[in-house]
Write an enzyme that holds these catalytic residues in place. Structure first.
Site, short mmCIF file in Angstrom:
data_model
loop_
_atom_site.label_atom_id
_atom_site.label_comp_id
_atom_site.label_asym_id
_atom_site.label_seq_id
_atom_site.Cartn_x
_atom_site.Cartn_y
_atom_site.Cartn_z
N HIS A 116 0.83 -1.20 0.00
CA HIS A 116 0.00 0.00 0.00
C HIS A 116 0.86 1.25 0.00
O HIS A 116 2.07 1.21 0.28
CB HIS A 116 -0.96 0.02 1.19
CG HIS A 116 -0.37 -0.36 2.51
ND1 HIS A 116 0.70 0.30 3.08
CD2 HIS A 116 -0.68 -1.36 3.37
CE1 HIS A 116 0.98 -0.26 4.24
NE2 HIS A 116 0.17 -1.29 4.44
P1 TYD Z 1 -2.43 -3.80 7.22
O1 TYD Z 1 -2.34 -2.36 6.84
O2 TYD Z 1 -2.92 -4.74 6.19
O3 TYD Z 1 -1.03 -4.30 7.75
P2 TYD Z 1 0.39 -4.31 6.95
O4 TYD Z 1 0.72 -2.90 6.62
O5 TYD Z 1 1.33 -4.88 7.94
O6 TYD Z 1 0.26 -5.20 5.78
O7 TYD Z 1 -3.32 -3.89 8.53
C1 TYD Z 1 -3.93 -5.09 8.97
C2 TYD Z 1 -5.22 -4.75 9.70
O8 TYD Z 1 -4.98 -3.98 10.86
C3 TYD Z 1 -6.19 -3.95 8.84
O9 TYD Z 1 -7.49 -4.46 9.09
C4 TYD Z 1 -6.11 -2.55 9.39
C5 TYD Z 1 -5.69 -2.76 10.82
N1 TYD Z 1 -4.82 -1.66 11.34
C6 TYD Z 1 -5.30 -0.78 12.29
O10 TYD Z 1 -6.45 -0.86 12.73
N2 TYD Z 1 -4.46 0.20 12.75
C7 TYD Z 1 -3.19 0.33 12.29
O11 TYD Z 1 -2.46 1.26 12.73
C8 TYD Z 1 -2.70 -0.57 11.29
C9 TYD Z 1 -1.31 -0.47 10.74
C10 TYD Z 1 -3.56 -1.57 10.84
#
Ligand code: TYD
Length: 136
Positions: free
Chosen positions: A53
């Site tokens: 992302h």
């Molecule tokens: P995600 O952004 O997919 O993690 P990564 O960047 O490690 O791939 O996040 C996983 C889940 O956690 C998604 O449902 C969003 C949630 N989340 C939060 O609620 N707060 C946060 O600060 C982060 C980074 C994720």
């Protein structure tokens, strides 16, 4: 500025002594933003790719406080890979840069410092959409 110059590897000072290591990170000093959020990722298998992302509003610093991982960073034009292989370094990721984290060692603890509180709406999770927005 090249992408790598925009996303520098920051070397933290080692305040350690014979008792062990100590690394201190202060917002707006050691790293170029005020820290609003901290999260960490561990228990990811080596074949997992995370991230995938870009963020419209958030800046990050990623640090492997234990173990190792890699971060593939691109702006749709240039690409480079940051190898997070020591607790003493972090990679700075500005707004609107695409990142993938992968190659997690089994003991990897990837600490992420962020400049914002979480807001899912500022994430761009579709690479084609990212390319459209970043090229505007
Ligand atoms: P995600 O952004 O997919 O993690 P990564 O960047 O490690 O791939 O996040 C996983 C889940 O956690 C998604 O449902 C969003 C949630 N989340 C939060 O609620 N707060 C946060 O600060 C982060 C980074 C994720």
């Amino acid at each position: 500025m090249t992408l790598q110059e925009r996303c520098p590897i920051i070397e933290f000072r080692d305040l350690g002594d014979e008792r062990g290591k100590l690394v201190v990170i202060e917002g707006n000093k050691t790293i170029p933003f005020e820290i609003k959020r901290v999260f960490y990722i561990y228990g990811s298998d080596p074949d997992v790719v995370r991230g995938q992302h870009a963020n419209r509003d958030s800046e990050f610093v990623l640090i492997n406080v234990a173990g190792t991982s890699k971060v593939r960073i691109t702006d749709g034009n240039e690409e480079f890979i940051a190898s997070l292989d020591r607790p003493m370094i972090g990679v700075y990721i500005p707004k609107m840069v695409w990142k993938d984290m992968y190659d997690f060692s089994s003991d990897s603890v990837l600490l992420v410092l962020a400049s914002t509180h979480y807001d899912g709406k500022e994430y761009i999770r579709d690479y084609e959409e990212y390319l459209r927005e970043v090229k505007k």
